[in-house]
Design a protein around this motif. Structure first.
Motif, PDB file in Angstrom:
ATOM      1  N   THR A 123      28.902 -15.740  22.699  1.00 53.80           N
ATOM      2  CA  THR A 123      29.869 -14.903  21.974  1.00 53.80           C
ATOM      3  C   THR A 123      29.521 -13.424  22.057  1.00 53.80           C
ATOM      4  O   THR A 123      30.372 -12.621  22.468  1.00 53.80           O
ATOM      5  CB  THR A 123      30.012 -15.389  20.522  1.00 53.80           C
ATOM      6  N   PRO A 124      28.299 -12.997  21.722  1.00 58.57           N
ATOM      7  CA  PRO A 124      28.021 -11.567  21.854  1.00 58.57           C
ATOM      8  C   PRO A 124      28.010 -11.087  23.308  1.00 58.57           C
ATOM      9  O   PRO A 124      28.471  -9.987  23.598  1.00 58.57           O
ATOM     10  CB  PRO A 124      26.655 -11.381  21.194  1.00 58.57           C
ATOM     11  N   ARG A 127      31.545 -10.467  24.327  1.00 57.90           N
ATOM     12  CA  ARG A 127      32.052  -9.208  23.757  1.00 57.90           C
ATOM     13  C   ARG A 127      31.454  -7.995  24.454  1.00 57.90           C
ATOM     14  O   ARG A 127      32.139  -7.001  24.703  1.00 57.90           O
ATOM     15  CB  ARG A 127      31.770  -9.151  22.250  1.00 57.90           C
ATOM     16  N   ARG A 149      28.788  -3.863  17.980  1.00 60.42           N
ATOM     17  CA  ARG A 149      28.509  -4.244  19.370  1.00 60.42           C
ATOM     18  C   ARG A 149      27.092  -3.824  19.757  1.00 60.42           C
ATOM     19  O   ARG A 149      26.381  -4.567  20.428  1.00 60.42           O
ATOM     20  CB  ARG A 149      29.508  -3.597  20.336  1.00 60.42           C
ATOM     21  N   LYS A 151      24.514  -3.417  17.777  1.00 60.90           N
ATOM     22  CA  LYS A 151      23.570  -4.309  17.091  1.00 60.90           C
ATOM     23  C   LYS A 151      23.479  -5.652  17.818  1.00 60.90           C
ATOM     24  O   LYS A 151      22.395  -6.224  17.935  1.00 60.90           O
ATOM     25  CB  LYS A 151      23.983  -4.508  15.638  1.00 60.90           C
ATOM     26  N   GLU A 152      24.621  -6.157  18.299  1.00 64.48           N
ATOM     27  CA  GLU A 152      24.610  -7.407  19.069  1.00 64.48           C
ATOM     28  C   GLU A 152      23.784  -7.253  20.338  1.00 64.48           C
ATOM     29  O   GLU A 152      22.992  -8.133  20.687  1.00 64.48           O
ATOM     30  CB  GLU A 152      26.036  -7.829  19.453  1.00 64.48           C
ATOM     31  N   ARG A 155      20.216  -7.320  19.392  1.00 57.09           N
ATOM     32  CA  ARG A 155      19.817  -8.652  18.919  1.00 57.09           C
ATOM     33  C   ARG A 155      19.610  -9.605  20.110  1.00 57.09           C
ATOM     34  O   ARG A 155      18.589 -10.284  20.204  1.00 57.09           O
ATOM     35  CB  ARG A 155      20.862  -9.210  17.957  1.00 57.09           C
ATOM     36  N   VAL A 156      20.569  -9.642  21.036  1.00 60.26           N
ATOM     37  CA  VAL A 156      20.445 -10.539  22.190  1.00 60.26           C
ATOM     38  C   VAL A 156      19.273 -10.105  23.076  1.00 60.26           C
ATOM     39  O   VAL A 156      18.495 -10.945  23.531  1.00 60.26           O
ATOM     40  CB  VAL A 156      21.762 -10.619  22.995  1.00 60.26           C
TER      41      VAL A 156
END
Length: 182
Positions: A123-124, A127, A149, A151-152, A155-156
């Motif tokens: 999902t991220p 996006r 976005r 932050k995603e 995070r990933v």
């Protein structure tokens, strides 16, 4: 102008993220190819790879052709990987590869992801790929939640390598640009 600045700052971080992602996925695909298929590690050249989509197989073939200038130069593993688009890597994380690539191989590219659920990655990444494409085509991104976005992205990247995520965060201009939003 703010949209242009935000897109530029995000593009820098997306570039670093894409390299981190593709290298992590390539390491696991190489390992999978060597262990599961008893291959030489050139997973992108093996017709036994479980591609469920002709489109994905064609995109990988296109990366090989670009890397070798249509067969005029020797095929170098790293060049093939660099020629594969962000979309290729995103697509490998899709649901139809849950059993064939995620479970046996790609989940290992994210050693700091505790749940090991493919959806947590797909999902991220989906996006971020869409955002990268909007930026690359000089389309407006100001209406998106750019902070979320970013932050995603961090995070990933942290699920792959926390030090790499920290490096992106430390060198990023995104927070500074977002603060100046009109």
């Amino acid at each position: 102008m703010w949209n242009t600045r935000a897109a530029g700052a995000l593009h820098e971080d997306l570039g670093a993220f894409e390299v981190i992602l593709r290298n992590a996925l390539d390491r696991q695909l190489t390992r999978y190819h060597q262990i599961v298929l008893s291959g030489d590690g050139r997973w992108y050249a093996d017709p036994r790879m479980p591609w469920k989509s002709k489109k994905l197989a064609d995109q990988i073939d296109r990366a090989r052709a670009q890397a070798t200038r249509n067969g005029r130069t020797p095929e170098i593993h790293g060049k093939v990987i660099a020629e594969a688009t962000f979309g290729v890597w995103r697509y490998m994380l899709a649901a139809n590869y849950q059993a064939t690539l995620w479970a046996p191989a790609l989940r290992r590219a994210f050693p700091h992801l505790r749940s090991q659920k493919r959806e947590m990655i797909y999902t991220p990444v989906d996006r971020l790929n869409a955002l990268r494409n909007r930026i690359a085509h000089h389309e407006p991104v100001h209406h998106q939640n750019l902070e979320a976005r970013h932050k995603e992205l961090l995070r990933v990247a942290g699920w792959i390598d926390p030090a790499a995520a920290a490096w992106i965060a430390e060198t990023s201009r995104v927070k500074q640009v977002l603060v100046g939003r009109p």
